[in-house]
Design a protein around this motif. Structure first.
Motif, mmCIF file in Angstrom:
data_model
loop_
_atom_site.group_PDB
_atom_site.id
_atom_site.type_symbol
_atom_site.label_atom_id
_atom_site.label_comp_id
_atom_site.label_asym_id
_atom_site.label_seq_id
_atom_site.Cartn_x
_atom_site.Cartn_y
_atom_site.Cartn_z
ATOM 1 N N UNK A 118 0.827 -1.208 0.000
ATOM 2 C CA UNK A 118 0.000 0.000 0.000
ATOM 3 C C UNK A 118 0.861 1.258 0.000
ATOM 4 N N UNK A 119 1.923 1.248 0.782
ATOM 5 C CA UNK A 119 2.812 2.403 0.844
ATOM 6 C C UNK A 119 3.509 2.653 -0.494
ATOM 7 N N UNK A 120 3.973 1.579 -1.115
ATOM 8 C CA UNK A 120 4.614 1.718 -2.432
ATOM 9 C C UNK A 120 3.626 2.303 -3.437
ATOM 10 N N UNK A 121 2.400 1.844 -3.411
ATOM 11 C CA UNK A 121 1.389 2.338 -4.351
ATOM 12 C C UNK A 121 1.093 3.818 -4.120
ATOM 13 N N UNK A 122 0.964 4.224 -2.873
ATOM 14 C CA UNK A 122 0.695 5.651 -2.584
ATOM 15 C C UNK A 122 1.840 6.537 -3.056
ATOM 16 N N UNK A 123 3.060 6.085 -2.809
ATOM 17 C CA UNK A 123 4.234 6.853 -3.236
ATOM 18 C C UNK A 123 4.225 6.986 -4.770
ATOM 19 N N UNK A 124 3.947 5.891 -5.448
ATOM 20 C CA UNK A 124 3.916 5.883 -6.912
ATOM 21 C C UNK A 124 2.785 6.749 -7.448
ATOM 22 N N UNK A 125 1.636 6.743 -6.790
ATOM 23 C CA UNK A 125 0.526 7.598 -7.216
ATOM 24 C C UNK A 125 0.942 9.056 -7.206
ATOM 25 N N UNK A 126 1.682 9.445 -6.183
ATOM 26 C CA UNK A 126 2.087 10.847 -6.042
ATOM 27 C C UNK A 126 3.278 11.222 -6.908
ATOM 28 N N UNK A 127 4.247 10.322 -7.019
ATOM 29 C CA UNK A 127 5.512 10.673 -7.654
ATOM 30 C C UNK A 127 5.704 10.106 -9.053
ATOM 31 N N UNK A 128 4.839 9.188 -9.470
ATOM 32 C CA UNK A 128 4.989 8.573 -10.777
ATOM 33 C C UNK A 128 5.949 7.395 -10.734
ATOM 34 N N UNK A 129 6.310 6.933 -11.906
ATOM 35 C CA UNK A 129 7.238 5.822 -12.012
ATOM 36 C C UNK A 129 6.545 4.475 -12.065
ATOM 37 N N UNK A 130 7.368 3.443 -12.264
ATOM 38 C CA UNK A 130 6.859 2.078 -12.351
ATOM 39 C C UNK A 130 6.778 1.428 -10.976
ATOM 40 N N UNK A 131 6.043 0.339 -10.912
ATOM 41 C CA UNK A 131 5.900 -0.429 -9.682
ATOM 42 C C UNK A 131 7.283 -0.885 -9.234
ATOM 43 N N UNK A 132 7.557 -0.709 -7.943
ATOM 44 C CA UNK A 132 8.846 -1.093 -7.385
ATOM 45 C C UNK A 132 8.772 -2.465 -6.733
ATOM 46 N N UNK A 133 9.876 -3.171 -6.781
ATOM 47 C CA UNK A 133 10.000 -4.462 -6.106
ATOM 48 C C UNK A 133 10.073 -4.209 -4.610
ATOM 49 N N UNK A 134 9.277 -4.937 -3.843
ATOM 50 C CA UNK A 134 9.236 -4.763 -2.386
ATOM 51 C C UNK A 134 9.857 -5.993 -1.738
ATOM 52 N N UNK A 135 10.980 -5.802 -1.053
ATOM 53 C CA UNK A 135 11.598 -6.944 -0.377
ATOM 54 C C UNK A 135 10.781 -7.346 0.852
ATOM 55 N N UNK A 136 11.112 -8.490 1.416
ATOM 56 C CA UNK A 136 10.452 -8.950 2.623
ATOM 57 C C UNK A 136 10.708 -7.948 3.743
ATOM 58 N N UNK A 137 9.641 -7.483 4.372
ATOM 59 C CA UNK A 137 9.751 -6.560 5.493
ATOM 60 C C UNK A 137 10.126 -7.381 6.720
ATOM 61 N N UNK A 138 11.195 -6.993 7.372
ATOM 62 C CA UNK A 138 11.618 -7.723 8.566
ATOM 63 C C UNK A 138 11.214 -6.952 9.805
ATOM 64 N N UNK A 139 10.831 -7.676 10.834
ATOM 65 C CA UNK A 139 10.386 -7.068 12.089
ATOM 66 C C UNK A 139 11.554 -6.378 12.780
ATOM 67 N N UNK A 140 11.226 -5.346 13.538
ATOM 68 C CA UNK A 140 12.252 -4.619 14.274
ATOM 69 C C UNK A 140 12.259 -4.986 15.744
ATOM 70 N N UNK A 141 11.338 -5.838 16.156
ATOM 71 C CA UNK A 141 11.302 -6.271 17.549
ATOM 72 C C UNK A 141 10.677 -7.658 17.607
#
Length: 167
Positions: A118-141
């Motif tokens: 969702x965050x990648x899509x919102x950023x792209x909606x505002x700034x343009x560009x192609x869909x970005x590859x999203x790596x696995x999000x790792x927990x911080x705790x």
């Protein structure tokens, strides 16, 4: 306003009936333009790859995996998003996050990965560009807290890192 109508308003792409509701920016004035076709194919494949990572996050989410019905539901939504990646990438991520939140299951690895989409899509909606590859999000705790932080519009420096050790 529905998701497809919203996509037509925020994404730039040729005015073509086959591109209604497409969740990606596409170059050119014609859907048949080779550059448009190549961009579409790249982005469609990237969205599918991003949803493959959602599958990995699901495998790591012990809370969701406690209930086979939830796991089956999530797997069916992943398959749906991958099959219709051009128009259901964002809506599926949002709907699934909302469902998980309602069940108290949105703060683990799966929820983090969906928020990243969702965050990648919102950023792209505002700034343009192609869909970005999203790596696995790792927990911080070690707790079930959301690990994905807001990075829209270059706000990456907005959260200062915590100092290590005593000062």
């Amino acid at each position: 306003m529905g998701g497809h109508e919203q996509a037509d308003r925020v994404y730039q792409h040729p005015d073509d009936p086959d591109l209604r509701g497409v969740n990606m920016h596409l170059p050119g004035q014609s859907a048949d333009d080779p550059e448009c076709v190549a961009s579409y194919q790249r982005q469609f494949a990237t969205i599918q790859e991003n949803w493959d990572v959602v599958t990995t996050a699901l495998d790591q989410d012990w809370a969701v995996n406690q209930d086979p019905a939830w796991r089956d539901h999530v797997n069916s939504r992943i398959q749906y998003a991958q099959a219709t990646a051009h128009v259901h990438n964002e809506s599926t991520a949002i709907d699934l996050t909302d469902s998980l939140r309602g069940a108290g299951l949105a703060d683990g690895p799966l929820g983090n990965q969906l928020r990243a989409i969702t965050s990648e899509a919102r950023r792209r909606q505002m700034l343009g560009g192609e869909v970005e590859r999203i790596p696995l999000v790792t927990a911080t705790s070690s707790t079930r807290m959301a690990a994905y932080t807001h990075t829209l519009g270059g706000a990456q420096g907005w959260q200062q890192p915590k100092p290590k050790g005593r000062k």
